[in-house]
Design a protein around this motif. Structure first.
Motif, short mmCIF file in Angstrom:
data_model
loop_
_atom_site.label_atom_id
_atom_site.label_comp_id
_atom_site.label_asym_id
_atom_site.label_seq_id
_atom_site.Cartn_x
_atom_site.Cartn_y
_atom_site.Cartn_z
N ASP A 1 -12.90 14.01 9.97
CA ASP A 1 -12.64 14.61 8.66
C ASP A 1 -11.35 14.05 8.06
N PHE A 2 -10.27 14.03 8.84
CA PHE A 2 -8.98 13.57 8.33
C PHE A 2 -8.98 12.06 8.10
N HIS A 3 -9.71 11.34 8.92
CA HIS A 3 -9.85 9.89 8.73
C HIS A 3 -10.51 9.60 7.38
N TYR A 4 -11.61 10.28 7.10
CA TYR A 4 -12.31 10.08 5.84
C TYR A 4 -11.45 10.52 4.65
N ALA A 5 -10.75 11.64 4.82
CA ALA A 5 -9.89 12.14 3.73
C ALA A 5 -8.79 11.14 3.41
N ALA A 6 -8.28 10.45 4.44
CA ALA A 6 -7.23 9.45 4.22
C ALA A 6 -7.74 8.33 3.32
N PHE A 7 -8.98 7.90 3.51
CA PHE A 7 -9.55 6.85 2.67
C PHE A 7 -9.66 7.31 1.22
N VAL A 8 -10.07 8.56 1.03
CA VAL A 8 -10.22 9.08 -0.33
C VAL A 8 -8.88 9.09 -1.06
N PHE A 9 -7.82 9.53 -0.38
CA PHE A 9 -6.52 9.58 -1.04
C PHE A 9 -5.88 8.19 -1.14
N GLN A 10 -6.28 7.26 -0.27
CA GLN A 10 -5.79 5.90 -0.41
C GLN A 10 -6.23 5.29 -1.74
N HIS A 11 -7.34 5.78 -2.28
CA HIS A 11 -7.84 5.28 -3.56
C HIS A 11 -7.30 6.10 -4.72
N GLY A 12 -6.13 6.69 -4.52
CA GLY A 12 -5.48 7.44 -5.59
C GLY A 12 -4.75 6.53 -6.55
N ASP A 13 -3.96 7.12 -7.41
CA ASP A 13 -3.22 6.34 -8.40
C ASP A 13 -1.74 6.70 -8.48
N GLN A 14 -1.28 7.50 -7.50
CA GLN A 14 0.12 7.91 -7.46
C GLN A 14 0.69 7.63 -6.07
N ALA A 15 2.00 7.43 -6.02
CA ALA A 15 2.64 7.20 -4.72
C ALA A 15 2.38 8.37 -3.77
N THR A 16 2.37 9.59 -4.31
CA THR A 16 2.13 10.75 -3.45
C THR A 16 0.73 10.76 -2.87
N GLU B 1 3.47 -10.17 -1.20
CA GLU B 1 4.84 -9.77 -1.53
C GLU B 1 4.86 -8.53 -2.42
N PRO B 2 5.90 -7.70 -2.32
CA PRO B 2 7.01 -7.83 -1.37
C PRO B 2 6.59 -7.43 0.05
N TYR B 3 7.08 -8.18 1.03
CA TYR B 3 6.64 -8.02 2.42
C TYR B 3 7.82 -8.34 3.33
N GLN B 4 8.28 -7.36 4.09
CA GLN B 4 9.36 -7.56 5.05
C GLN B 4 8.74 -7.77 6.42
N TYR C 1 1.97 2.75 0.00
CA TYR C 1 3.01 3.65 -0.51
C TYR C 1 4.32 2.89 -0.74
N LEU C 2 4.73 2.09 0.25
CA LEU C 2 5.98 1.35 0.14
C LEU C 2 5.97 0.44 -1.08
N GLN C 3 4.89 -0.32 -1.25
CA GLN C 3 4.84 -1.23 -2.39
C GLN C 3 4.80 -0.47 -3.71
N ASN C 4 4.16 0.69 -3.72
CA ASN C 4 4.08 1.46 -4.95
C ASN C 4 5.42 1.99 -5.40
N ILE C 5 6.34 2.23 -4.46
CA ILE C 5 7.67 2.73 -4.83
C ILE C 5 8.68 1.58 -4.91
N GLY C 6 8.16 0.34 -4.93
CA GLY C 6 9.04 -0.81 -5.11
C GLY C 6 9.69 -1.33 -3.86
N GLN C 7 9.18 -0.93 -2.69
CA GLN C 7 9.71 -1.40 -1.41
C GLN C 7 8.72 -2.38 -0.76
N PRO C 8 9.19 -3.25 0.12
CA PRO C 8 8.28 -4.20 0.76
C PRO C 8 7.40 -3.52 1.81
N GLN C 9 6.16 -3.97 1.90
CA GLN C 9 5.29 -3.51 2.98
C GLN C 9 5.79 -4.06 4.30
#
Length: 271
Positions: free
Chosen positions: A165-180, A235-238, A211-219
């Protein structure tokens, strides 16, 4: 442990029998040793199928909710996980002996939620694009938003329990449009791994990168590829934060494998 609740001439009363010493993180019990100690209730409140048992002055009550004729759920603030399932017993139950060096694990009933599985399938099906197909990105964004809203309702009502359940839910929220959305997806993936869904370690890595790239930080894992102009980039990628061994442990290709992915995207002209 055993809990006994009975009605006497003076009203309802309860007894809690347990080992004298134990530690628990809600998932397992350890440092368990006897002898058996008994605690009588200071107060018992019963309302419908729910019973509150208070054993300590000023302490929070145990809450028992009857599920059926033979089972009840037990909740208590000290156990910050799912409720324990208690089973009705007949006759006297002998507790112990316990091995203080052993770890005793709870057995959880965590059935997969069929609605969550259907939402995940719809999420994936919407992304199985065919060659030459024109994608209505605006319509997809609306459908994604509706799926996230429904998954949030399932989360809030406690209807998602299994690692799947939580695995599938993670995929759904990964396709969001906000950093949160991506941060929440990462949290969901962590729970999925903790509940035995080992393959969810990849989405845990991917959502953190996104999340990191969305807030301007390197993955840091290297799961995110994006098209800029006529070429692909990560990029950006550390790259030096994690070793390739850690990437492989997270089911993420190592740096050499990622370079091949990048070259493959360029050669195939993936857009």
């Amino acid at each position: 442990m055993t809990f006994e609740v009975k009605q006497t001439s003076e009203g309802w009363a309860g007894v809690w029998e347990r080992p004298k010493t134990f530690q628990s993180d809600g998932e397992k019990f350890f440092d368990v040793s006897g002898p058996v100690v008994s605690h009588e209730t200071l107060e018992v409140k019963i309302e419908g199928d729910t019973c509150e048992l208070t054993f300590n002055e000023g302490g929070s009550p145990f809450v028992l909710h009857v599920l059926d004729a033979d089972r009840a759920e037990l909740r208590h603030p000290a156990f910050q996980s799912e409720p324990a399932i208690l089973e009705r017993t007949t006759g006297q139950i002998a507790l112990g002996p316990w091995d203080p060096n052993a770890t005793y694990r709870r057995i959880f009933a965590r059935p997969n939620n069929p609605e969550m599985a259907a939402i995940f399938e719809a999420d994936q099906a919407a992304r199985r694009f065919k060659a030459g197909q024109n994608v209505d990105w605006a319509a997809l964004a609306i459908a994604d938003r509706e799926r996230r809203h429904r998954v949030q309702q399932l989360l809030d009502s406690g209807e998602l329990r299994s690692g799947q359940d939580f695995h599938y839910a993670a995929f759904v929220f990964q396709h969001g449009d906000q950093a949160t959305d991506y941060l929440k997806a990462h949290a969901l993936a962590v729970i999925a791994v903790a509940r035995g869904e080992s393959q969810a370690v990849w989405i845990a890595a991917a959502t953190l990168d996104r999340y990191l790239q969305n807030i301007g930080q390197p993955q840091i894992y290297g799961t995110q590829f994006s098209k800029r102009g006529d070429s692909w980039t990560q990029e950006p990628y550390q790259r030096d934060v994690l070793s390739d061994a850690l990437r492989r442990a997270s089911r993420v290709p190592d740096l050499a494998g990622q370079q091949k992915q990048l070259e493959n995207y360029e050669q195939r002209g993936i857009r």
